[in-house]
Design a protein around this motif. Structure first.
Motif, PDB file in Angstrom:
ATOM      1  N   GLY A 410       0.789  -1.227   0.000  1.00  0.00           N
ATOM      2  CA  GLY A 410       0.000   0.000   0.000  1.00  0.00           C
ATOM      3  C   GLY A 410       0.815   1.268   0.000  1.00  0.00           C
ATOM      4  N   ALA A 411       2.135   1.171   0.056  1.00  0.00           N
ATOM      5  CA  ALA A 411       2.977   2.366   0.078  1.00  0.00           C
ATOM      6  C   ALA A 411       3.032   3.005  -1.305  1.00  0.00           C
ATOM      7  CB  ALA A 411       4.382   1.992   0.549  1.00  0.00           C
ATOM      8  N   THR A 412       3.491   4.257  -1.335  1.00  0.00           N
ATOM      9  CA  THR A 412       3.777   4.920  -2.604  1.00  0.00           C
ATOM     10  C   THR A 412       5.272   4.841  -2.841  1.00  0.00           C
ATOM     11  OG1 THR A 412       3.948   7.057  -1.479  1.00  0.00           O
ATOM     12  CG2 THR A 412       1.820   6.481  -2.446  1.00  0.00           C
ATOM     13  N   VAL A 413       5.652   4.420  -4.055  1.00  0.00           N
ATOM     14  CA  VAL A 413       7.052   4.142  -4.353  1.00  0.00           C
ATOM     15  C   VAL A 413       7.424   4.781  -5.686  1.00  0.00           C
ATOM     16  CG1 VAL A 413       8.823   2.359  -4.587  1.00  0.00           C
ATOM     17  CG2 VAL A 413       6.777   1.905  -3.216  1.00  0.00           C
ATOM     18  N   ALA A 414       8.572   5.449  -5.701  1.00  0.00           N
ATOM     19  CA  ALA A 414       9.193   5.880  -6.951  1.00  0.00           C
ATOM     20  C   ALA A 414      10.302   4.895  -7.242  1.00  0.00           C
ATOM     21  CB  ALA A 414       9.738   7.297  -6.818  1.00  0.00           C
ATOM     22  N   PRO A 433      13.646   8.662 -11.974  1.00  0.00           N
ATOM     23  CA  PRO A 433      13.235   9.883 -11.299  1.00  0.00           C
ATOM     24  C   PRO A 433      12.321  10.775 -12.117  1.00  0.00           C
ATOM     25  CG  PRO A 433      15.335  10.254 -12.306  1.00  0.00           C
ATOM     26  CD  PRO A 433      14.893   8.865 -12.718  1.00  0.00           C
ATOM     27  N   THR A 434      11.728  10.268 -13.208  1.00  0.00           N
ATOM     28  CA  THR A 434      10.823  11.100 -14.009  1.00  0.00           C
ATOM     29  C   THR A 434       9.449  11.104 -13.377  1.00  0.00           C
ATOM     30  OG1 THR A 434      10.404   9.183 -15.405  1.00  0.00           O
ATOM     31  CG2 THR A 434      12.091  10.718 -16.147  1.00  0.00           C
ATOM     32  N   PHE A 435       9.348  11.704 -12.195  1.00  0.00           N
ATOM     33  CA  PHE A 435       8.098  11.685 -11.437  1.00  0.00           C
ATOM     34  C   PHE A 435       7.003  12.439 -12.185  1.00  0.00           C
ATOM     35  CE2 PHE A 435      10.495  10.310  -7.855  1.00  0.00           C
ATOM     36  CZ  PHE A 435      11.697  10.998  -7.926  1.00  0.00           C
ATOM     37  N   PRO A 436       5.814  11.891 -12.235  1.00  0.00           N
ATOM     38  CA  PRO A 436       4.703  12.632 -12.838  1.00  0.00           C
ATOM     39  C   PRO A 436       4.195  13.711 -11.890  1.00  0.00           C
ATOM     40  CG  PRO A 436       3.944  10.521 -12.025  1.00  0.00           C
ATOM     41  CD  PRO A 436       5.433  10.525 -11.853  1.00  0.00           C
ATOM     42  N   VAL A 437       3.370  14.595 -12.428  1.00  0.00           N
ATOM     43  CA  VAL A 437       2.834  15.715 -11.642  1.00  0.00           C
ATOM     44  C   VAL A 437       1.986  15.218 -10.484  1.00  0.00           C
ATOM     45  CG1 VAL A 437       1.459  17.842 -11.789  1.00  0.00           C
ATOM     46  CG2 VAL A 437       2.859  17.125 -13.718  1.00  0.00           C
ATOM     47  N   HIS A 438       1.524  13.974 -10.587  1.00  0.00           N
ATOM     48  CA  HIS A 438       0.698  13.383  -9.533  1.00  0.00           C
ATOM     49  C   HIS A 438       1.334  13.517  -8.156  1.00  0.00           C
ATOM     50  CE1 HIS A 438      -2.049  10.486  -7.685  1.00  0.00           C
ATOM     51  NE2 HIS A 438      -0.998   9.847  -7.204  1.00  0.00           N
ATOM     52  N   TRP A 439       2.666  13.573  -8.114  1.00  0.00           N
ATOM     53  CA  TRP A 439       3.365  13.628  -6.828  1.00  0.00           C
ATOM     54  C   TRP A 439       3.677  15.055  -6.398  1.00  0.00           C
ATOM     55  CZ3 TRP A 439       2.538   9.390  -4.538  1.00  0.00           C
ATOM     56  CH2 TRP A 439       2.374   8.232  -5.296  1.00  0.00           C
ATOM     57  N   ASP A 445      16.918  23.573  -8.015  1.00  0.00           N
ATOM     58  CA  ASP A 445      18.238  23.783  -8.592  1.00  0.00           C
ATOM     59  C   ASP A 445      19.093  22.524  -8.512  1.00  0.00           C
ATOM     60  OD1 ASP A 445      18.504  23.684  -5.905  1.00  0.00           O
ATOM     61  OD2 ASP A 445      19.619  25.561  -5.681  1.00  0.00           O
ATOM     62  N   GLY A 446      18.514  21.439  -8.037  1.00  0.00           N
ATOM     63  CA  GLY A 446      19.240  20.178  -7.936  1.00  0.00           C
ATOM     64  C   GLY A 446      19.116  19.371  -9.204  1.00  0.00           C
ATOM     65  N   PRO A 447      19.709  18.187  -9.234  1.00  0.00           N
ATOM     66  CA  PRO A 447      19.688  17.354 -10.438  1.00  0.00           C
ATOM     67  C   PRO A 447      18.377  16.619 -10.647  1.00  0.00           C
ATOM     68  CG  PRO A 447      20.883  16.227  -8.708  1.00  0.00           C
ATOM     69  CD  PRO A 447      20.529  17.588  -8.159  1.00  0.00           C
ATOM     70  N   VAL A 448      17.524  16.551  -9.630  1.00  0.00           N
ATOM     71  CA  VAL A 448      16.259  15.842  -9.761  1.00  0.00           C
ATOM     72  C   VAL A 448      15.134  16.709  -9.208  1.00  0.00           C
ATOM     73  CG1 VAL A 448      17.270  13.545  -9.615  1.00  0.00           C
ATOM     74  CG2 VAL A 448      16.598  14.706  -7.520  1.00  0.00           C
ATOM     75  N   PRO A 449      13.893  16.511  -9.691  1.00  0.00           N
ATOM     76  CA  PRO A 449      12.769  17.229  -9.114  1.00  0.00           C
ATOM     77  C   PRO A 449      12.456  16.707  -7.717  1.00  0.00           C
ATOM     78  CG  PRO A 449      12.013  15.645 -10.723  1.00  0.00           C
ATOM     79  CD  PRO A 449      13.504  15.641 -10.797  1.00  0.00           C
ATOM     80  N   TYR A 458      15.961   2.547  -6.485  1.00  0.00           N
ATOM     81  CA  TYR A 458      16.553   2.680  -7.812  1.00  0.00           C
ATOM     82  C   TYR A 458      17.765   1.778  -7.958  1.00  0.00           C
ATOM     83  CZ  TYR A 458      20.050   5.994  -5.914  1.00  0.00           C
ATOM     84  OH  TYR A 458      21.050   6.596  -5.206  1.00  0.00           O
ATOM     85  N   ASP A 459      17.979   1.387  -9.199  1.00  0.00           N
ATOM     86  CA  ASP A 459      19.011   0.418  -9.548  1.00  0.00           C
ATOM     87  C   ASP A 459      19.973   1.080 -10.523  1.00  0.00           C
ATOM     88  OD1 ASP A 459      20.536  -1.734 -10.252  1.00  0.00           O
ATOM     89  OD2 ASP A 459      18.870  -3.039 -10.800  1.00  0.00           O
ATOM     90  N   ARG A 460      21.245   1.146 -10.179  1.00  0.00           N
ATOM     91  CA  ARG A 460      22.230   1.827 -11.017  1.00  0.00           C
ATOM     92  C   ARG A 460      22.869   0.913 -12.064  1.00  0.00           C
ATOM     93  NH1 ARG A 460      23.444   3.268  -5.882  1.00  0.00           N
ATOM     94  NH2 ARG A 460      25.357   2.013  -5.853  1.00  0.00           N
TER      95      ARG A 460
END
Length: 515
Positions: A410-414, A433-439, A445-449, A458-460
């Motif tokens: 039931g959690a929310t996960v990116a 990390p391409t989060f939709p507007v839903h979140w 000014d950072g590298p990710v929204p 995430y898996d590198r």
């Protein structure tokens, strides 16, 4: 064998029907036993397809784009909701992406077995079922041995293998429908063929064009008015889906893939004039066109049934999306029944002739088709079943399972693209990390929204790059790691665990930074 009544359907005289082979020239097929043989082929192919796709899921080789997206849609249907996919975007109704209400048919099964494996097993069954009408028609006109060759060549064909080897897609519903429709067309059972083909309108928006092609074939070889009506139904149905239904369901109010249909040239006249050349350039298009008919040794091109492949090949080769041009993914699956039904139809007059030379031609053609199929197998995903790595659980896979097990239901996960389908059955997942507007994210000014999901996984070190090129999001280069971690920490995320390139982060109760 056609009847006189069959030949007099419609107002005009019908062309003579090529007689089926004399019973003395082909093996006598007993009633009942052949059905077991063709269903045996279906069962064997089902086990093969389900094993390959199931192992891909178990080894974390499936993706959020597309297995995760389709599972979110089917999961919504199973709970009597609209097919909204968080992976696709905020409140994104997938009927606005592609028109596939047929997915609702999987809802009862998914309600009983809520798992991505449910979709993969259903796809395996549907693709395997298509072999039954193909083999049955081949046995009817070419003989039982020939039918086994057709079943083998279809079942291991690269078009089906590519679909099995890339997640789940709605087109799997179309494959048995087209197969059954083609068998009916070959037997001049016009209304039965149409009954099998009409549901294509509920599978995907472009398949109305395939329905139109089937209608055109009926108008040409059978009752003209009926065929014209079916062709018009297919064209109008696809037009309504493209212009009305999908824009209605889409959050943007437009067809999501309209850019793929943009004219290749500045003027419509130039686009139409150069379409034949554009369909075979760049070189990958010509290669794909040859490979589509290669499993039938190109003999299928002798049959008018091959024309039913034109709509699908046409939109793919004229699309601006480079993924449509090649042999990967699921785009060729619906063409495989056309290719092998056309092969049987092309060999039918030779089998009916019965002369020694024509019999040798039939045998040589079938041997060539089987040989081409065998040669192509190692280059496509079904060959994975023979790879040792398919049966070995690596340390990386074990790390993924251990870390994702910490995320509560039931959690929310990116999640990274390849981690998403490991979570879609029990959590709400978006792509990281391409989060939709839903979140409710904000540019920084950072590298990710700024994310607001409760967990980030995430898996590198992904084994493949789809849908992102290597070295780009969501797979940052090593030099970006420190900056990346600092940005997430700024938004209140704490690293819970990390193993073998997989990171699991949880949002703190009180973020250390507010916007």
């Amino acid at each position: 064998m056609g009847t006189i009544a069959d030949q007099r359907v419609g107002r005009r005289a019908q062309p003579p029907i090529t007689p089926e082979p004399a019973l003395s020239r082909i093996p006598r097929v007993r009633i009942g036993r052949p059905a077991l043989l063709w269903w045996g082929w279906a069962a064997a192919l089902f086990l093969l397809y389900a094993t390959v796709s199931g192992r891909r899921q178990a080894l974390v080789r499936t993706t959020g784009y597309d297995l995760g997206i389709f599972e979110q849609a089917v999961r919504a249907y199973a709970h009597l909701h609209a097919p909204v996919s968080a992976l696709r975007g905020d409140g994104f109704n997938l009927l606005g992406d592609h028109f596939h209400p047929v997915l609702a048919a999987l809802a009862p099964l998914y309600r009983l077995f809520p798992s991505p494996y449910t979709l993969l097993v259903a796809q395996a069954a549907l693709l395997a079922l298509a072999v039954v009408p193909l083999a049955r028609q081949a046995a009817r006109v070419l003989g039982r041995r020939a039918a086994h060759v057709v079943a083998f060549a279809y079942g291991l064909s690269w078009g089906i293998a590519s679909a099995v080897g890339f997640d789940f897609h709605e087109v799997c519903f179309a494959v048995p429908l087209v197969s059954c429709a083609l068998e009916a067309l070959a037997r001049r059972r016009w209304r039965r063929a149409i009954a099998w083909a009409v549901p294509l309108l509920l599978v995907k928006e472009d398949l109305g064009l395939t329905l139109a092609a089937i209608g055109a074939y009926v108008a040409w070889r059978g009752p003209r008015r009926l065929g014209v009506a079916v062709a018009a139904t297919g064209l109008v149905g696809s037009a309504l889906e493209f212009k009305v239904l999908m824009p209605f369901f889409s959050p943007s109010g437009t067809y999501a893939h309209a850019a793929n249909l943009a004219p290749a040239h500045h003027s419509l006249l130039t686009t139409l004039a150069l379409a034949p050349l554009d369909a075979v350039r760049p070189e990958v298009k010509a290669t794909t066109l040859v490979l589509v008919f290669a499993p039938a040794a190109l003999i299928a091109l002798r049959s008018p049934l091959a024309l039913i492949a034109v709509p699908t090949l046409g939109w793919r080769m004229l699309s601006t999306n480079v993924f449509h041009w090649g042999t990967a993914f699921h785009y060729t699956a619906v063409l495989m029944p056309v290719v092998f039904a056309a092969l049987t139809d092309a060999l039918r007059p030779y089998a009916a002739d019965g002369a020694p030379l024509t019999r040798r031609h039939v045998r040589a053609s079938l041997v060539t088709a089987a040989a081409v199929t065998l040669v192509l197998i190692p280059s496509f995903p079904l060959a994975q079943i023979a790879h040792r790595s398919t049966w070995r659980t690596t340390a990386h896979v074990t790390a993924v399972r251990d870390l994702l097990r910490r995320i509560p239901d039931g959690a929310t996960v990116a999640a990274s693209n390849r981690l998403a389908p490991q979570l879609t059955s029990r959590t709400t997942v978006v792509l990281f990390p391409t989060f939709p507007v839903h979140w409710k994210l904000y540019e920084t000014d950072g590298p990710v929204p700024r994310p607001t999901a409760q967990w980030i996984a995430y898996d590198r070190v992904p084994p493949e790059s789809w849908p992102y090129p290597p070295g780009t999001w969501p797979y940052p280069a090593p030099r970006q790691e420190q900056e990346y971690a600092l940005a997430l920490a700024k938004y209140g995320y704490v690293r819970v665990a990390e193993a073998d390139g997989v990171s699991l982060l949880r949002r703190a109760e009180r973020p250390s930074h507010t916007h």
